[in-house]
Design an enzyme around this catalytic site. Structure first.
Site, PDB file in Angstrom:
ATOM      1  N   ASP A  48     -20.692   9.740 -18.597  1.00 33.20           N
ATOM      2  CA  ASP A  48     -22.054   9.913 -17.208  1.00 33.20           C
ATOM      3  C   ASP A  48     -21.346  11.514 -16.936  1.00 33.20           C
ATOM      4  O   ASP A  48     -20.462  11.671 -16.975  1.00 33.20           O
ATOM      5  CB  ASP A  48     -22.191   9.023 -16.212  1.00 33.20           C
ATOM      6  N   ASP A  57     -21.815  16.095 -19.226  1.00 32.02           N
ATOM      7  CA  ASP A  57     -23.699  16.905 -19.219  1.00 32.02           C
ATOM      8  C   ASP A  57     -24.871  16.680 -20.023  1.00 32.02           C
ATOM      9  O   ASP A  57     -24.482  17.812 -20.436  1.00 32.02           O
ATOM     10  CB  ASP A  57     -23.614  18.086 -18.113  1.00 32.02           C
ATOM     11  N   GLY A  87     -30.939   9.081 -17.965  1.00 36.01           N
ATOM     12  CA  GLY A  87     -31.925   9.651 -17.983  1.00 36.01           C
ATOM     13  C   GLY A  87     -32.040   9.869 -15.974  1.00 36.01           C
ATOM     14  O   GLY A  87     -31.901   8.976 -15.359  1.00 36.01           O
ATOM     15  N   TYR A 161     -41.704  13.096 -16.949  1.00 37.85           N
ATOM     16  CA  TYR A 161     -40.963  12.292 -17.313  1.00 37.85           C
ATOM     17  C   TYR A 161     -41.892  11.133 -18.123  1.00 37.85           C
ATOM     18  O   TYR A 161     -41.099  11.152 -19.078  1.00 37.85           O
ATOM     19  CB  TYR A 161     -40.493  11.052 -15.620  1.00 37.85           C
ATOM     20  N   LYS A 165     -40.157  10.087 -22.048  1.00 37.18           N
ATOM     21  CA  LYS A 165     -40.389   8.664 -22.025  1.00 37.18           C
ATOM     22  C   LYS A 165     -40.997   7.797 -23.287  1.00 37.18           C
ATOM     23  O   LYS A 165     -40.786   6.940 -24.156  1.00 37.18           O
ATOM     24  CB  LYS A 165     -40.448   7.760 -21.159  1.00 37.18           C
TER      25      LYS A 165
END
Length: 267
Positions: A48, A57, A87, A161, A165
């Site tokens: 993370d 990152d 995400g 977004y 996905k």
């Protein structure tokens, strides 16, 4: 003989500790998954931007390289499962860079470390929004163009977004049966959560109009929004030795939202 064949030949799946890599491990579904796997006796290498074993990152090529290098070092060169959970939903290029290209770089970059495992597994987190309206041009670029082109399109496109996905689920569908995945005995799947009670959702639900809009977009007649651990339990099973035959699937853990939105349609 594939890894899965070897496992089947040796008998039932074991409960031996495994090494999992979980991106997005500092919060939400990633954190719940990390905690669940550790409670089951497994080792988790968390990734993370903060509070993780690997600080990386995933929106940048440098961060993706750092992920691979550090996981290789920390694991000693071998892992059993990859969970690409990280995400964001902040619109624009960063969402494309992390949700799609960061996830793919994670799965492909760590795949060589899985090859020594007797039961390698990979799963990513998609979303119920993968069946929402999307930007066709951006989708086409992500699947068949370059990252540079996709980032440029994302700067002006809508539904970014949802498009990331959808593209992620499509990528998994396209690649799961290839020799480097199914041929190497590696099941490759995705989970598409509905509304999950993360800190972000709680903040969004503070505004009643926003709450109504979100619930209308992702209706969940079976139980409504749920805690992250519910998604974690499915992710843990998909990356366990028990899952030797499911691959290429996006599994909707959405309280019925996909059925309400698409009826009899499947893909």
């Amino acid at each position: 003989m594939t890894n899965s064949d070897a496992l089947s030949a040796s008998g039932a799946a074991s409960d031996a500790p495994r090494i999992h890599v979980v991106t997005g491990s500092a919060s939400g579904i990633g954190l719940a998954t990390k905690q669940l796997l550790e409670s089951q006796g497994h080792r988790v290498i968390g990734v993370d931007l903060r509070d993780a074993d690997v600080i990386a990152d995933l929106s940048t090529p440098e961060g993706r390289t750092a992920l691979i290098d550090q996981v290789t070092e920390l694991s000693g060169g071998g892992i059993d499962a990859v969970l690409a959970v990280a995400g964001v939903d902040i619109a624009g290029p960063a969402t494309v860079a992390i949700n799609y290209y960061g996830a793919i770089a994670t799965m492909e970059g760590l795949r060589p470390l899985l090859l020594a495992s007797p039961a390698p597994r990979v799963v990513a987190v998609s979303s119920i929004t993968s069946v929402h309206p999307f930007d066709q041009r951006l989708l086409d670029i992500m699947l068949d163009g370059t990252e540079e082109e996709a980032l440029a399109r994302a700067a002006v496109a809508g539904q970014v977004y949802a498009t990331t996905k959808r593209a992620l689920s499509r990528w998994i569908r396209r690649h799961a049966v290839h020799p480097e995945w199914a041929g190497a005995g590696i099941p490759l799947n995705a989970v598409a959560p509905g509304l999950v009670r993360t800190e972000l959702l709680k903040r969004l639900f503070e505004d009643q109009e926003t709450k109504r809009r979100i619930e209308a977009g992702s209706p969940m007649p079976l139980g409504g929004p749920y805690e992250p651990v519910a998604a974690a339990e499915l992710l843990a099973w998909l990356t366990s030795e028990k899952n030797g035959h499911m691959t290429g699937q996006t599994i909707f853990l959405d309280g019925g939202a996909d059925v309400v939105l698409r009826g009899d349609s499947t893909w």
